[in-house]
Each structure stands twice: as C-alpha cells, then as structure tokens.
Enzyme design. Structure first.
Site, PDB file in Angstrom:
ATOM      1  CG  PHE A 392      -1.424  -1.366   1.609  1.00 40.58           C
ATOM      2  CD1 PHE A 392      -2.097  -2.182   0.708  1.00 40.58           C
ATOM      3  CD2 PHE A 392      -1.120  -1.875   2.858  1.00 40.58           C
ATOM      4  CE1 PHE A 392      -2.475  -3.465   1.064  1.00 40.58           C
ATOM      5  CE2 PHE A 392      -1.490  -3.150   3.226  1.00 40.58           C
ATOM      6  CZ  PHE A 392      -2.173  -3.962   2.327  1.00 40.58           C
ATOM      7  CB  CYS A 393       2.209   3.596  -1.403  1.00 40.36           C
ATOM      8  SG  CYS A 393       1.999   3.421  -3.146  1.00 40.36           S
ATOM      9  CG  ASN A 394       2.985   2.784   5.291  1.00 35.81           C
ATOM     10  OD1 ASN A 394       4.129   2.692   5.740  1.00 35.81           O
ATOM     11  ND2 ASN A 394       2.004   3.368   5.964  1.00 35.81           N
TER      12      ASN A 394
END
Ligand SMILES: Cc1ncc(COP(=O)(O)O)c(C=O)c1O
Length: 464
Positions: A392-394
């Site tokens: 999740f782009c984290n």
C-alpha cells in the site's frame, strides 16, 4: 456464522446509522446491482450518483471561462473555485485568517509542494515515522539533497504504534539554527492506526513544523483545524467522496506557507515576470502554488461532495465504520483451523480504540504457513470482492509488519545488478520468493453488514 442480531447486540449504535442504508439503496445502487463487495475505501472512496447529477447540471447550465480574468464567464468560474476553497476550509473548521488552501492533483501533489519548497539545508532536520505513505517518505530526498538530517521513528509491534518515549527523544533534537519538519499520518494507510493529534502542539512547542498527512484519516474522522493546528495538511478528495479524481489540497497555515521557497515560477503563480529583466515576483498565498490553470470544471464538484458528506454526518460515518471494523476484527481473529492455529494475523490494533476502518492481515494455512496475498486477491476476485493487497505504498509499516531487517534490506540492495533497477519480483527473490505484502480490507462510507459478512464467509472458506 454470527448473525446481524448478534452484531447489533454488540454494536447497538450501528442501528442509529440506518439512514446510510437508505442512502446506499438510493444513491449507490450500482454496488448491489453489480453484486460488488467493495472493501477498498482506503484506496478510493465511492461517489453518490446524486453528486454526479448535481455536477453535470452545473456544467450543463453554466458557461465556465478560464478563471482570473474579468469577463463574465471567467468571473463565474473564479467564484465557483473560490467558493469551493472557502467551503473546504469551513469543512475542516479552519480559520481563513490563519489557514490557506492550495488545490493540487492529489495528496502526493500537496506533499511535493512542501518537499520541494521547504527550506531544508545543513542544520535542518526531517523527522518522520516509519509509518508513512511513500509520498511522505519521498520528501526525504529533498532533505538529503540539501544536506538536512533525516530521522525515522520506529513502530512497535503488535499494534504498530510509535514508541512515545522515542518520539519525545527525537523531538528534543530540533536544530535551533535550521528548519525542522516532522511528518506523520493522522491515520495509517497500512495498519489504520490513528496516531495522536496531541503530537502536533508538542512538536511545535519544540521548534518543529508539523506535516499531518490526513489522506487516510479525513474520509471517516472529523479533523477540526480549530482544535488541532498542524502547519501542513495534504489530502485527496476522491478518498473522501469518490468524485472527482485528480484533485487534492494542501491546507497550510499562512505562517508556514510563508516559509516555503518555490523552486520555480509558472503561469498563474507570479504578479510580474520579465524576460529581459530576468526577474519574477511571486504572488501571495495559494496563488504562488497553483501552477497553470486550475481544474476549474471539477473544483466545484468538491463543494458538492463535501456537502454530501455533511448531509450524512461525518460522526455517523465514523460510528458505522467503527462498528463494522470492530466486528470484522473480532470475527476474523476468532477463526481457527482444525489444527487450532489462527487463520489470520492482524497488523495493527485489534480493538477499535484510535483506529480507522482498515483491517490489514495475512492469512495462514492450517500448518501456520503464510498464504501469499496474491493468491488471496485472486480468490477474492472470483467472488467479486474488491480488496487491496501489497504494501500500500507504505514500505516502513510493511517492513515492520513482515519483520524485514535493515541488514536483510541492505544485502538485497547491495547485490550486483541492483544498483539502479529492482523489480518487485527481484525484491521478492531477496526474501526467498516469500510473500512481501499483506491484505487490506477497508470499510467506509456505505459499507453494510452484508459486505462484511461476505468477506467473513470468504475467509471461512479458507479454513481447513
Ligand atoms: C495516508 C496516505 N497518504 C498519502 C496518500 C497519497 O494519496 P494520492 O495517491 O491520492 O496522492 C495516500 C493514498 O493512498 C494515503 O493513504
């Protein structure tokens, strides 16, 4: 499986949100007509069909000219853009004397405006939590390039919250001579943890400017900028009310905005620019940051979207999401294989205290082996469930959740051939091809009990 009555007994306040069920039938009918189980609200919110009609009617009945001229069609467009700007500030209870608002393409665009303009330099400091979206992580490249120090604050398992003692130690490291920027998400897009807003004033009192990423928080929790006063607040509107995409905002304190140095000028951002004189003068406030022609046809739809949210009530949305996320957490964590081993591991808090509506997990088989998130996604697709998988782009939260160490990552990145390019598959190979992600199930605005039950039924089907 437990029933709706069991659910209501445990979460009686859900009954006070039945107006949302009626709204779903009226304004989001495409979900049930298409038999969609939509569980990716952290990825993107859903629009009401009435929002589209209101926007289309506005476009059909009026003539919009390119804003910032004095002709009637231009003045009309300017009026609509300024009305939307004022309404967003009102929605967040931000005093227009204190706060300004810049329209951007999305939250990432808002973050880039801060990163490229923040006066980083030797003797400056960028402090951020491991738990951040990549668009916040990316600001570190501006900080590095200008010689600022960059410090990450780790997360503690199992809840994936920040160690407050560590935070306090790091906040004490503000550089007296330079500029200090502290960035964290009001809500994690990985674990859904809501980090304390009390950190804002605490950090400011020690010399930090505070960037509060509200992209995942704003859709289901009220952010009151008269109570909490961060310096910079990036967000994306499609996450709150689905339509339109391509619009976000940077809400910024005017004093903080005045500190930013724009790296260039563009159409619309200056009062005067000269070719022969090699000189330009930036405009004041938001004008200096809105490059080129703003999206003047879609910006009025922001006001329509926010009024729609207000008509439902953010508090009702919040309560409904809390009930559904709580139920989802309880039921999922109770599922056990015949071997006695649990079906899921939750990354983040398993209660409903200070958390949002995303539940991020990995699934395990009856022997305790991790089931690759890609397989889960494929199987969920078969029953028309839309959920999100990956990191999740984290990456910071992902590394903590999955237990990847600094050493393992360094070894991977130092391998020959990995100097400049690394595909996700290459990265996976560094970890023996094991799954390097998780499954995020996120509930939101018009999720109902049946959606959650469908997910639980799907999960039950994985029990052996
Ligand atoms: C917490 C958080 N910050 C920033 C972003 C970036 O938003 P956008 O992709 O709309 O720029 C996201 C998107 O998922 C997010 O969840």
């Amino acid at each position: 499986m437990n029933t709706f009555e069991d659910f209501l007994q445990e979460y009686p306040s859900y009954a006070s949100t039945t107006a949302i069920d009626e709204l779903r039938a009226r304004d989001y009918g495409r979900l049930d007509r298409g038999e969609h189980i939509y569980l990716d609200y952290t990825g993107g919110g859903l629009y009401a069909e009435s929002q589209l009609r209101a926007h289309q009617q506005m476009l059909a009945e009026n003539v919009f000219g390119n804003p910032h001229s004095a002709n009637p069609t231009s003045l009309f467009a300017t009026e609509k853009v300024e009305s939307a700007r004022a309404y967003v500030l009102h929605f967040f209870n931000a005093d227009p004397e204190e706060y300004d608002l810049i329209f951007t393409q999305n939250a990432s665009g808002a973050l880039k405006l801060v990163g490229e303009s923040y006066p980083f330099g030797p003797g400056s400091h960028y402090l951020l939590t491991f738990d951040n979206h990549n668009s916040v992580n990316g600001i570190r490249e501006f900080a590095h390039a200008r010689g600022a120090e960059v410090t990450y604050l780790p997360l503690l398992l199992p809840d994936m919250r920040v160690d407050e003692a560590g935070l306090r130690r790091s906040l004490a490291l503000a550089e007296d001579a330079g500029h200090n920027l502290f960035a964290y998400p009001a809500q994690s897009n990985f674990s859904s943890v809501q980090h304390p807003l009390e950190w804002i004033a605490l950090a400011q009192s020690q010399g930090w400017d505070v960037l509060l990423d509200a992209a995942a928080y704003a859709p289901t929790t009220r952010l009151d900028l008269s109570r909490w006063q961060p310096d910079f607040v990036p967000l994306s509107f499609y996450k709150i009310f689905g339509y339109p995409t391509g619009l976000g905002a940077l809400i910024a304190r005017k004093t903080a905005l005045a500190k930013l140095h724009r790296p260039w000028f563009a159409g619309g951002t200056i009062t005067v620019a000269s070719v022969q004189g090699d000189k330009y003068y930036l405009a004041e406030g938001h004008t200096a940051f809105e490059e080129g022609t703003v999206n003047y046809l879609d910006i009025p739809a922001i006001e329509i979207g926010l009024r729609h949210i207000e008509s439902i009530g953010l508090e009702a949305i919040h309560e409904r999401v809390r009930c559904l996320a709580g139920w989802l957490l309880e039921e999922l964590t109770a599922m056990k294989h015949s071997s006695g081993l649990p079906l899921v591991r939750v990354y983040g808090p398993t209660d409903t205290q200070s958390r949002g509506g995303a539940v991020t997990v990995n699934f395990f088989d009856r022997d305790g082996n991790l089931i690759d998130h890609r397989l889960i996604e494929q199987e969920a697709n078969q029953v028309n469930i839309s959920l999100r998988t990956g990191c999740f782009c984290n990456p910071g939260a992902g590394e903590v959740a999955l237990g990847f160490s600094r050493v393992e990552l360094d070894v991977c990145f130092a391998q020959p051939g990995h100097e400049d390019r690394l595909s996700l598959d290459d990265f996976r190979l560094c970890f023996d091809g094991q799954s390097i992600g998780a499954v995020r199930i996120s509930v939101g605005l018009v999720t109902n009990f049946n959606d959650v039950q469908a997910l639980l039924k799907f999960a039950e089907g994985l029990l052996r």
